[in-house]
Each structure stands twice: as structure tokens, then as C-alpha cells.
Design an enzyme around this catalytic site. Structure first.
Site, PDB file in Angstrom:
ATOM      1  N   HIS A  69     -30.918 -54.019  82.323  1.00  0.00           N
ATOM      2  CA  HIS A  69     -29.607 -53.359  82.277  1.00  0.00           C
ATOM      3  C   HIS A  69     -28.887 -53.672  80.976  1.00  0.00           C
ATOM      4  O   HIS A  69     -28.964 -54.779  80.448  1.00  0.00           O
ATOM      5  CB  HIS A  69     -28.762 -53.727  83.504  1.00  0.00           C
ATOM      6  CG  HIS A  69     -28.180 -55.099  83.517  1.00  0.00           C
ATOM      7  ND1 HIS A  69     -26.966 -55.407  82.943  1.00  0.00           N
ATOM      8  CD2 HIS A  69     -28.617 -56.260  84.078  1.00  0.00           C
ATOM      9  CE1 HIS A  69     -26.685 -56.678  83.134  1.00  0.00           C
ATOM     10  NE2 HIS A  69     -27.674 -57.229  83.820  1.00  0.00           N
ATOM     11  N   ASP A 179     -26.166 -61.976  78.979  1.00  0.00           N
ATOM     12  CA  ASP A 179     -26.486 -61.266  80.213  1.00  0.00           C
ATOM     13  C   ASP A 179     -26.019 -59.820  80.030  1.00  0.00           C
ATOM     14  O   ASP A 179     -24.832 -59.538  80.119  1.00  0.00           O
ATOM     15  CB  ASP A 179     -25.766 -61.926  81.389  1.00  0.00           C
ATOM     16  CG  ASP A 179     -25.957 -61.188  82.700  1.00  0.00           C
ATOM     17  OD1 ASP A 179     -26.852 -60.335  82.776  1.00  0.00           O
ATOM     18  OD2 ASP A 179     -25.194 -61.464  83.650  1.00  0.00           O
ATOM     19  N   GLU A 209     -25.421 -51.945  86.309  1.00  0.00           N
ATOM     20  CA  GLU A 209     -26.012 -52.991  87.144  1.00  0.00           C
ATOM     21  C   GLU A 209     -24.950 -53.954  87.644  1.00  0.00           C
ATOM     22  O   GLU A 209     -25.008 -54.411  88.796  1.00  0.00           O
ATOM     23  CB  GLU A 209     -27.082 -53.748  86.351  1.00  0.00           C
ATOM     24  CG  GLU A 209     -27.905 -54.736  87.168  1.00  0.00           C
ATOM     25  CD  GLU A 209     -27.316 -56.143  87.236  1.00  0.00           C
ATOM     26  OE1 GLU A 209     -27.860 -56.968  87.992  1.00  0.00           O
ATOM     27  OE2 GLU A 209     -26.316 -56.421  86.531  1.00  0.00           O
ATOM     28  N   GLU A 210     -23.984 -54.280  86.792  1.00  0.00           N
ATOM     29  CA  GLU A 210     -23.008 -55.308  87.123  1.00  0.00           C
ATOM     30  C   GLU A 210     -22.042 -54.890  88.223  1.00  0.00           C
ATOM     31  O   GLU A 210     -21.274 -55.717  88.716  1.00  0.00           O
ATOM     32  CB  GLU A 210     -22.223 -55.708  85.870  1.00  0.00           C
ATOM     33  CG  GLU A 210     -23.056 -56.385  84.775  1.00  0.00           C
ATOM     34  CD  GLU A 210     -23.489 -57.797  85.140  1.00  0.00           C
ATOM     35  OE1 GLU A 210     -23.205 -58.234  86.270  1.00  0.00           O
ATOM     36  OE2 GLU A 210     -24.121 -58.457  84.291  1.00  0.00           O
ATOM     37  N   HIS A 320     -21.961 -65.391  83.107  1.00  0.00           N
ATOM     38  CA  HIS A 320     -20.705 -64.675  83.312  1.00  0.00           C
ATOM     39  C   HIS A 320     -19.519 -65.446  82.737  1.00  0.00           C
ATOM     40  O   HIS A 320     -18.418 -65.442  83.310  1.00  0.00           O
ATOM     41  CB  HIS A 320     -20.494 -64.350  84.792  1.00  0.00           C
ATOM     42  CG  HIS A 320     -21.317 -63.183  85.257  1.00  0.00           C
ATOM     43  ND1 HIS A 320     -20.941 -62.366  86.303  1.00  0.00           N
ATOM     44  CD2 HIS A 320     -22.497 -62.687  84.817  1.00  0.00           C
ATOM     45  CE1 HIS A 320     -21.847 -61.427  86.481  1.00  0.00           C
ATOM     46  NE2 HIS A 320     -22.813 -61.607  85.588  1.00  0.00           N
TER      47      HIS A 320
END
Length: 353
Positions: A69, A179, A209-210, A320
Site C-alpha cells: 500500500h 509505513d 489500506e490505512e 505510526h
């Protein structure tokens, strides 16, 4: 002594990590990936969700999807108050505790604006305020401009990303959007290195995706693959305060072969093949059992029916947050293992359980 960062295109990684692209608005990062992927593939296309797919055609009627992603966690402006402070809505999983005193960029139709998420001095906080649990709704962005100017330049719906340089720290690379840009780099490196595969390989830069694996779920229906290999980051809690069983993975111990996360239990026949391949080629790996957090593995595994799916993960500290950290040797191992897996996929392996 060889530098682990010589095993991949580090400058491209920096560019990928510092190109904005929040869920649903991945335009800038998608165009960068498109430009980098185009010379390596036979066909390249995108869809209405924002997924980008580059295909290398093989000899067999067998389709493998490699998914990474491209979106990053960020924010959308939900309100601009009379004084010009911005209120935010989260796009992805933020921990509000780490947002105080961060620099951000507000992406408007008229260009990018630098801003800060302020934190009031501790001198003026009451005991109750010091102990309060922060919420995203409490965050305010200060653009350093008067309310009238901001009213003209910022609209509800504009996007916001955290601003952070990507740089080397010892054996690590650190930045705000590793990420999942480290996995995007791994996918691009694999596309460059793959030579005449036996099967069709679809390199998919997935969207959204997130916020729930949305791009991957749609793509799984459209492509209907025979095999899926997802690429993503995973937790490395190998820091003080965590017992060995809580660490998930450790930086420097190699590529992580996912056994499960909260979205998928991976195909154990595929896992076994990847693990044996790593052993034969002396590629460092470690098992990954992730108790919480989903990946595109789940989005693709069952979107178009039952599909054998596995995942190779990049161990990452401080996920994150604006200081995510990845070990150079782990990223090199992920790239090497992915290429080896694709090079040896003939379409004849039986993944039926």
C-alpha cells in the site's frame, strides 16, 4: 565492511517516504511509483480506487499479485475556526499522545502550507489537564496566519501530513512514512530485478489500506489472482519495557514471514516454501505473529474467493509515529526474499489445504 544501504536505492526510498499521499488522495505518491515502475513492466494501469498495477507477463496462465500500500496515515481538515486554527479528522490510526508539538503540512489547492500542532507550556496546565487523555478532536493546527488569510487559502477537506525528514540513524533509516514506503521500495526493486518469470506477476501499489484495506479488497475482485504476497511493515517492540514475547519482531534479525495478523491467517504451505527458500539462500528471516493490526493480506486473501496468501514484512520500531525506524539489513533481506520467491514460482505448487 559492506553498507547494508548499498543493497537498494536509498535515494528513492527517501523520495518515496517524503512524497505525501493520505488515504483516498494518493495522487502524488502514485505518480512517483508509476514513473519508477513503468520501465520494469509490460503493462501499467490504475483504477477508480487509486490502485496502480504493473504487470510482468510470464509463460504460464497463473497470476501472482504482489501488493504494497502507498497511502500513509494523515488528516483531513474538518473545520476552520474564526481565528484560523484548523480542526482535524484522522485518516488512519493515530495515537493522539504523540501529536503535541509536531510540524505539519497542509495541502491546499493553492499549494502547501507549513504549520504546527501546538502544545501549551506546562507552566499553565492544571493537574487535571496534565493527566487528561488527549483526543484527535482536541488537536489544532496553527498556520501562523490571520483568520482572514486562512479562510481564503484553506478549505474543509484539505489534507494534512506530519512533516519529518527521512535520514540515516546508525544502522537504521527513520522517517514519518516508512509505513509503508519501505515496502513500496521493495516492490519496485523486485520489479527491476525480476527476469522472465514463469508466471504473470502483478505489482500492485494499493490505495486506502490505512482506513480498512479498501483498495486491496476491490483489487482482489478485479484481478482474481491465483496467489497473493503482501508487503507491509510490522511491529518491532524490541525496546525497553517489553518482554521477549511482546516484541513481535526485532530489528536486525531479518525479514519477517507473517503467520497471522488481525486480518488474515496466512497459508502455511506458502509460508513453509518461503522459509525453506530463505534457508537455502541464507536470507535472514524471523516469524511474525501480530496480535492486532490488519494488512492487505486480508483484503486480498478472500476478496474474489479463497486465495492462497502470504506476507513478507519489514520490522519497524515506533510504527505510526513520525520517527518510524527500519534496519537496512532487514529491508535488504525483504527485497532478496521477495525476488527469490517470485523467481521460483512456477504455478505448479499446491497451496490447497
Amino acid at each position: 565492511m559492506a553498507d547494508a544501504f548499498d543493497a537498494f536505492d536509498y535515494e528513492l526510498l527517501v523520495e518515496l517516504a517524503e512524497t505525501p499521499g493520505v488515504p483516498g488522495y494518493e495522487d502524488r505518491i502514485r505518480e512517483l511509483v508509476r514513473a519508477e515502475l513503468d520501465p520494469s513492466v509490460d503493462r501499467l494501469r490504475s483504477d477508480a480506487m487509486g490502485n496502480l498495477v504493473g504487470t510482468i507477463e510470464g509463460g504460464a496462465e497463473y497470476d501472482v499479485v504482489v501488493a504494497a500500500h502507498v497511502d500513509e496515515i494523515g488528516f483531513m481538515v474538518r473545520h476552520v475556526d474564526e481565528e484560523g486554527f484548523l480542526e482535524l479528522d484522522a485518516l488512519g490510526g493515530w495515537d493522539p499522545r504523540i501529536l503535541r508539538a509536531q510540524r505539519v503540512t497542509v495541502h491546499t489547492d493553492d499549494g502547501d502550507l507549513p504549520g504546527v500542532i501546538g502544545s501549551v507550556p506546562p507552566h499553565t496546565l492544571s493537574d487535571e489537564e496534565r493527566e487528561a487523555t488527549p483526543e484527535i478532536e482536541d488537536v489544532r493546527v496553527d498556520l501562523g496566519l490571520d483568520g482572514g488569510t486562512i479562510e481564503e487559502r484553506v478549505d474543509v477537506g484539505d489534507l494534512v501530513t506530519v512533516t519529518q525528514r527521512t535520514e540515516r540513524v546508525g544502522d537504521f533509516v527513520t522517517g514519518a512514512s516508512l509505513d509503508n514506503r519501505v515496502s513500496v521500495l521493495a516492490m519496485l526493486e523486485a520489479a527491476r530485478r525480476l527476469d522472465r518469470p514463469d508466471v504473470n506477476v502483478h505489482f500492485a501499489a494499493t490505495a486506502q489500506e490505512e482506513v480498512g484495506l479498501r483498495g486491496a479488497a476491490a483489487l482482489g475482485v478485479d484481478l482474481d489472482p491465483d496467489l497473493v504476497i503482501a508487503l507491509d511493515t510490522t511491529v518491532a517492540n524490541d525496546v525497553p519495557g517489553f518482554e521477549a514475547g511482546e516484541q513481535i519482531t526485532r530489528l536486525g534479525d531479518g525479514a519477517a514471514i507473517k503467520l497471522k495478523d488481525s486480518s488474515a491467517i496466512t497459508n502455511h504451505k506458502l509460508n513453509r516454501r518461503i522459509r525453506r527458500l530463505a534457508e537455502a539462500r541464507d536470507i535472514a528471516t524471523q516469524p511474525e505473529v501480530l496480535p492486532a493490526g490488519g494488512t492487505d493480506t486480508g483484503g486480498l486473501q478472500r476478496a474474489g474467493g479463497a486465495t492462497p496468501a502470504g506476507a513478507i514484512s519489514v520490522p519497524t520500531r515506533y510504527l505510526h509515529t513520525p520517527t518510524e525506524c527500519v534496519h537496512g539489513e532487514d529491508l535488504g533481506a525483504v527485497i532478496e526474499l521477495l525476488v527469490a520467491t517470485l523467481d521460483t514460482e512456477t504455478g505448479d505448487h499446491d497451496y490447497t489445504l
